[in-house]
Design a protein around this motif. Structure first.
Motif, PDB file in Angstrom:
ATOM      1  N   ALA A   1       2.679  52.164  22.379  1.00 14.23           N
ATOM      2  CA  ALA A   1       2.186  51.224  23.390  1.00 14.23           C
ATOM      3  C   ALA A   1       1.621  51.954  24.596  1.00 14.23           C
ATOM      4  CB  ALA A   1       3.316  50.284  23.815  1.00 14.23           C
ATOM      5  N   VAL A   2       2.194  53.112  24.932  1.00  8.87           N
ATOM      6  CA  VAL A   2       1.646  53.929  26.021  1.00  8.87           C
ATOM      7  C   VAL A   2       0.251  54.416  25.656  1.00  8.87           C
ATOM      8  CG1 VAL A   2       1.868  56.178  27.152  1.00  8.87           C
ATOM      9  CG2 VAL A   2       3.831  54.658  27.030  1.00  8.87           C
ATOM     10  N   ALA A   3       0.072  54.806  24.392  1.00  9.21           N
ATOM     11  CA  ALA A   3      -1.209  55.372  23.958  1.00  9.21           C
ATOM     12  C   ALA A   3      -2.311  54.326  23.891  1.00  9.21           C
ATOM     13  CB  ALA A   3      -1.047  56.042  22.599  1.00  9.21           C
ATOM     14  N   ARG A   4      -1.979  53.116  23.414  1.00 12.36           N
ATOM     15  CA  ARG A   4      -3.010  52.109  23.158  1.00 12.36           C
ATOM     16  C   ARG A   4      -2.789  50.893  24.047  1.00 12.36           C
ATOM     17  NH1 ARG A   4      -5.955  52.530  18.450  1.00 12.36           N
ATOM     18  NH2 ARG A   4      -7.033  50.734  19.364  1.00 12.36           N
ATOM     19  N   SER A   5      -3.315  50.971  25.256  1.00 10.75           N
ATOM     20  CA  SER A   5      -3.156  49.863  26.193  1.00 10.75           C
ATOM     21  C   SER A   5      -4.007  48.655  25.799  1.00 10.75           C
ATOM     22  CB  SER A   5      -3.528  50.316  27.606  1.00 10.75           C
ATOM     23  OG  SER A   5      -4.882  50.756  27.652  1.00 10.75           O
ATOM     24  N   ASP A   6      -4.973  48.856  24.890  1.00 10.06           N
ATOM     25  CA  ASP A   6      -5.841  47.760  24.456  1.00 10.06           C
ATOM     26  C   ASP A   6      -5.207  46.932  23.343  1.00 10.06           C
ATOM     27  OD1 ASP A   6      -6.007  50.036  22.806  1.00 10.06           O
ATOM     28  OD2 ASP A   6      -7.905  49.356  21.955  1.00 10.06           O
ATOM     29  N   VAL A   7      -3.989  47.281  22.948  1.00  9.66           N
ATOM     30  CA  VAL A   7      -3.308  46.588  21.851  1.00  9.66           C
ATOM     31  C   VAL A   7      -2.009  45.976  22.372  1.00  9.66           C
ATOM     32  CG1 VAL A   7      -2.249  46.858  19.568  1.00  9.66           C
ATOM     33  CG2 VAL A   7      -4.294  48.180  20.165  1.00  9.66           C
ATOM     34  N   GLY A   8      -1.727  44.743  21.964  1.00  8.21           N
ATOM     35  CA  GLY A   8      -0.475  44.102  22.327  1.00  8.21           C
ATOM     36  C   GLY A   8       0.622  44.435  21.317  1.00  8.21           C
TER      37      GLY A   8
ATOM     38  N   VAL B   1      -8.278  51.307  33.974  1.00  5.93           N
ATOM     39  CA  VAL B   1      -7.262  52.220  34.473  1.00  5.93           C
ATOM     40  C   VAL B   1      -6.125  51.456  35.134  1.00  5.93           C
ATOM     41  CG1 VAL B   1      -6.800  54.056  36.139  1.00  5.93           C
ATOM     42  CG2 VAL B   1      -8.880  54.130  34.760  1.00  5.93           C
ATOM     43  N   GLN B   2      -6.460  50.430  35.920  1.00  3.69           N
ATOM     44  CA  GLN B   2      -5.428  49.665  36.612  1.00  3.69           C
ATOM     45  C   GLN B   2      -4.531  48.932  35.629  1.00  3.69           C
ATOM     46  OE1 GLN B   2      -4.847  49.911  39.842  1.00  3.69           O
ATOM     47  NE2 GLN B   2      -3.049  48.592  39.631  1.00  3.69           N
ATOM     48  N   GLY B   3      -5.149  48.362  34.594  1.00  2.00           N
ATOM     49  CA  GLY B   3      -4.358  47.679  33.584  1.00  2.00           C
ATOM     50  C   GLY B   3      -3.436  48.631  32.842  1.00  2.00           C
ATOM     51  N   HIS B   4      -3.957  49.816  32.546  1.00  2.11           N
ATOM     52  CA  HIS B   4      -3.137  50.825  31.865  1.00  2.11           C
ATOM     53  C   HIS B   4      -1.968  51.249  32.749  1.00  2.11           C
ATOM     54  CE1 HIS B   4      -3.367  54.371  28.789  1.00  2.11           C
ATOM     55  NE2 HIS B   4      -2.172  53.844  28.874  1.00  2.11           N
TER      56      HIS B   4
ATOM     57  N   TYR C   1       4.367  62.474  27.514  1.00  4.72           N
ATOM     58  CA  TYR C   1       3.524  61.846  26.506  1.00  4.72           C
ATOM     59  C   TYR C   1       2.171  62.554  26.509  1.00  4.72           C
ATOM     60  CZ  TYR C   1       7.009  58.109  26.929  1.00  4.72           C
ATOM     61  OH  TYR C   1       8.177  57.399  26.968  1.00  4.72           O
ATOM     62  N   PHE C   2       1.856  63.185  25.399  1.00  8.61           N
ATOM     63  CA  PHE C   2       0.573  63.881  25.300  1.00  8.61           C
ATOM     64  C   PHE C   2      -0.122  63.421  24.029  1.00  8.61           C
ATOM     65  CE2 PHE C   2      -2.595  67.129  24.925  1.00  8.61           C
ATOM     66  CZ  PHE C   2      -2.818  67.550  26.225  1.00  8.61           C
ATOM     67  N   PHE C   3      -1.374  63.004  24.187  1.00 12.14           N
ATOM     68  CA  PHE C   3      -2.136  62.456  23.069  1.00 12.14           C
ATOM     69  C   PHE C   3      -3.442  63.236  22.914  1.00 12.14           C
ATOM     70  CE2 PHE C   3       0.388  59.206  25.116  1.00 12.14           C
ATOM     71  CZ  PHE C   3       1.074  58.623  24.063  1.00 12.14           C
ATOM     72  N   VAL C   4      -3.749  63.605  21.692  1.00 16.34           N
ATOM     73  CA  VAL C   4      -4.997  64.295  21.376  1.00 16.34           C
ATOM     74  C   VAL C   4      -5.850  63.345  20.548  1.00 16.34           C
ATOM     75  CG1 VAL C   4      -6.066  66.257  20.221  1.00 16.34           C
ATOM     76  CG2 VAL C   4      -3.901  66.554  21.445  1.00 16.34           C
ATOM     77  N   ASN C   5      -6.965  62.920  21.126  1.00 17.66           N
ATOM     78  CA  ASN C   5      -7.823  61.912  20.485  1.00 17.66           C
ATOM     79  C   ASN C   5      -7.001  60.685  20.063  1.00 17.66           C
ATOM     80  OD1 ASN C   5     -10.035  63.538  20.860  1.00 17.66           O
ATOM     81  ND2 ASN C   5     -10.102  64.299  18.768  1.00 17.66           N
ATOM     82  N   GLY C   6      -6.075  60.277  20.948  1.00 17.66           N
ATOM     83  CA  GLY C   6      -5.267  59.093  20.704  1.00 17.66           C
ATOM     84  C   GLY C   6      -4.042  59.322  19.851  1.00 17.66           C
ATOM     85  N   ARG C   7      -3.843  60.523  19.338  1.00 15.91           N
ATOM     86  CA  ARG C   7      -2.716  60.815  18.446  1.00 15.91           C
ATOM     87  C   ARG C   7      -1.587  61.480  19.214  1.00 15.91           C
ATOM     88  NH1 ARG C   7      -2.922  61.398  13.153  1.00 15.91           N
ATOM     89  NH2 ARG C   7      -5.184  61.640  13.196  1.00 15.91           N
ATOM     90  N   MET C   8      -0.359  60.988  19.036  1.00 13.39           N
ATOM     91  CA  MET C   8       0.797  61.619  19.665  1.00 13.39           C
ATOM     92  C   MET C   8       1.003  63.006  19.059  1.00 13.39           C
ATOM     93  SD  MET C   8       3.622  58.569  19.734  1.00 13.39           S
ATOM     94  CE  MET C   8       3.572  58.379  17.953  1.00 13.39           C
TER      95      MET C   8
END
Length: 596
Positions: free
Chosen positions: A177-184, A203-206, A252-259
């Motif tokens: 959920a931290v990685a994908r703020s566009d998903v519920g 950014v504010q929503g994230h 939390y570190f993500f590379v191209n969206g991947r944990m």
């Protein structure tokens, strides 16, 4: 007689693969949710029973699967995400191996139900129906996993308690959920809702989502960053050093969206925080690294937690320098604020109407502040104690209508704290901690300007190493010299340390050499000597800084405030303690219950 070689049955092959992919229920949740993300879902519902051992059910509103692909999805090495070596080298999806579903199905009772967005019906396959059967289901997919490890009891014995296993599941979902703020996301355990988050944008929503998932404290103490260079982009939030943690539980570190959990990344972050944290404390951050998929290999480990950067040294330096710079810039705001030219006469306004502090009027504070306008515009010089070894020169703006960020000193409290008034309210400065950081940064600048002075050892220190390490030392001799260290190869598996940095002349030469070689092998670079030198400089700065109970006059206090405003990382001392705190007028009003 040797045993005959024979092909393994498909079920056993899948169970072996499951041993690599599925460690515990949280691993199943990760694989299933990542499939949902690859399907374009923006709503994912995760239901768990008994920590995930009894049942895991993941439902999404993604694009769904075709009827003819359902059975194929449960067969090994079947995937829609890669079709050639070129695809494998440019992976943009979370999954790509085609191992997760068949591996999970081999150690559980799995049912897959899906409704492709253009199909009229939904279809289901699973342990109770090998061929696709019609089902009732909205557009999207549901995967239900029951009785995990029922046919591999040895694996089931290694599972922890229900509470522990669910805590891993919850942590995994929070990371996603931290990685994908566009998903519920909606998470339930034993029929009880644990948390739910709605899709957000921007950014504010994230940041609002992070506040809900990680707590308000993280967002309040976080510095937003976004930096791009050499085809790399790093963005996200890094918490101020004063928000450090006792364990690495908020990283939390993500590379191209991947944990990912990567040694190179961890080392770069640790370097950036090396002289602003207490020993044993850990930084908190949520960071996103974006780069061309060709520059990173995610096909390193079945769990896909590890990656390999093709330009590892470049990536390491980019992460380090970006974070180092954002931390260096953490100091009082550089903008000055105008002082009202005319004093406001009358009673102080209430908190509901007051937008700025009331300027001092003549005679209001004669006990703590001399009414001398010259103090506001004269250039002030503060000579440090002789033990500091350097003079501190500070000059404030010559224009009397400007207030610096930390304002002007009004008093000294118990010889330890400086009290200053600025536009926002009251500033409290830890005198010793602030001066320690100032002196330390000056020592570092002087050392960098003059270079690292090398000092030959009276007796060279011989160190036994592997042939590989000896080859590396020979190849990287210039790097050792840059660090003030002379290292020669004297045998196939032996090195001699002939010189050390002058500040480290009493250090353990063998340990320093081994530490540097270890860094060079793992990260391609080493900062061990610089860290050791900085530790010496920090000690010198601590001893050379102004001590408690030393009385400072107004000019000296104001000079220290100006130095804080100019010095990098001045928000923390060398050990990670805050050097100054701001109390706003609203904070003070709350202390005295004003406006209630």
């Amino acid at each position: 007689m040797p045993n005959r070689i024979q092909a393994l049955p498909p079920q056993l092959i899948n169970q072996i693969a499951a041993g690599e992919v599925v460690e515990r229920p949280a691993s199943v949740v990760k694989e299933l949710v990542e499939n949902s993300l690859d399907a374009g879902a923006n709503q994912i519902h995760i239901e768990v029973q008994q920590g995930g051992v009894k049942r895991i059910r993941v439902t999404d509103n993604g694009c769904g699967l075709y009827r003819d692909d359902l059975a194929l999805a449960l067969s090994r090495h079947a995937t829609s995400k890669v079709a050639s070596l070129a695809d494998l080298e440019r992976i943009n999806s979370m999954g790509f191996r085609g191992e997760a579903l068949p591996s999970i199905a081999s150690i559980s009772r799995l049912t897959l139900t899906s409704h492709e967005q253009e199909a009229e019906l939904a279809w289901r396959v699973g342990s109770d129906c090998d061929a696709p059967c019609p089902a009732a289901h909205p557009v999207g997919t549901t995967v239900e996993v029951s009785d995990l490890f029922y046919n591999t009891p040895a694996r089931r014995k290694f599972l922890k308690t229900e509470k522990t296993e669910f805590s891993h599941v919850e942590q995994m979902v929070r990371r996603l959920a931290v990685a994908r703020s566009d998903v519920g996301f909606l998470l339930q355990h034993n029929g009880r809702q644990i948390f739910t988050v709605k899709p957000v944008t921007g950014v504010q929503g994230h940041a609002q989502r992070l506040s809900g998932l990680l707590g308000d404290g993280f967002v309040e103490q976080a510095l937003r960053l976004e930096h791009a260079a050499v085809d790399l982009k790093l963005s996200g939030w890094v918490a101020r050093p004063t928000f450090s943690r006792s364990q690495a539980d908020m990283q939390y570190f993500f590379v191209n969206g991947r944990m990912v959990r990567d040694k190179l990344v961890t080392h770069a972050v640790r370097q950036a925080f090396q002289d602003v944290l207490y020993q044993g404390r850990h930084p908190a951050y949520v960071l996103f690294l974006e780069l061309d998929p060709v520059l990173v290999d995610v096909n390193v480990h079945p769990t896909k937690h590890e990656v390999r950067f093709r330009e590892s040294r470049l990536t390491h330096d980019f992460i380090f320098r970006t974070l180092h710079q954002i931390l260096a810039e953490e100091r009082p705001q550089t903008e000055s604020i105008e002082i009202p030219t005319e004093p406001v006469v009358g009673a102080p306004p209430t908190p509901s109407t007051r937008s700025e502090p009331m300027p001092y009027q003549p005679g209001m504070d004669l006990q703590v502040r001399e009414n001398k306008p010259a103090a506001y515009r004269a250039a002030m010089t503060w000579q440090q104690p002789s033990s500091a070894g350097a003079a501190s020169v500070a000059a404030i703006s010559e224009e009397p209508e400007q207030i610096p960020p930390l304002g002007f000193a009004i008093a000294q409290l118990h010889g330890v704290y400086i009290l200053a008034e600025n536009q926002a309210g009251l500033v409290v400065v830890d005198m010793h901690a602030a001066h320690e950081r100032i002196v330390y940064e000056r020592f570092k600048q002087a050392c960098a300007a003059d270079g690292i002075t090398s000092q030959p050892l009276l007796t060279p220190v011989s160190v036994a190493v592997s042939a590989r390490e000896a080859d590396l030392a020979e190849q990287r001799q210039a790097d050792f010299e840059r660090l003030g260290m002379t290292v020669d190869r004297i045998d196939e598996q032996a090195l001699a340390v002939r010189a050390l940095p002058a500040l480290l002349r009493d250090s353990d030469a063998e340990k320093l050499l081994r530490d540097v070689l270890s860094d060079l092998v793992i990260y391609g670079d080493s900062d061990r000597l610089n860290e050791s030198i900085n530790a010496v400089l920090a000690t010198l700065a601590c001893h050379g800084s102004v001590r408690a109970n030393r009385r400072l006059n107004r000019d000296e206090m104001d000079a220290l405030l100006r130095d804080i405003e100019r010095t990098e990382r001045s928000g923390q001392c060398n050990h990670g303690r805050p050097t100054w705190m701001q109390l706003s007028l609203q904070d003070l009003d709350k202390l005295f219950l004003r406006g209630r």
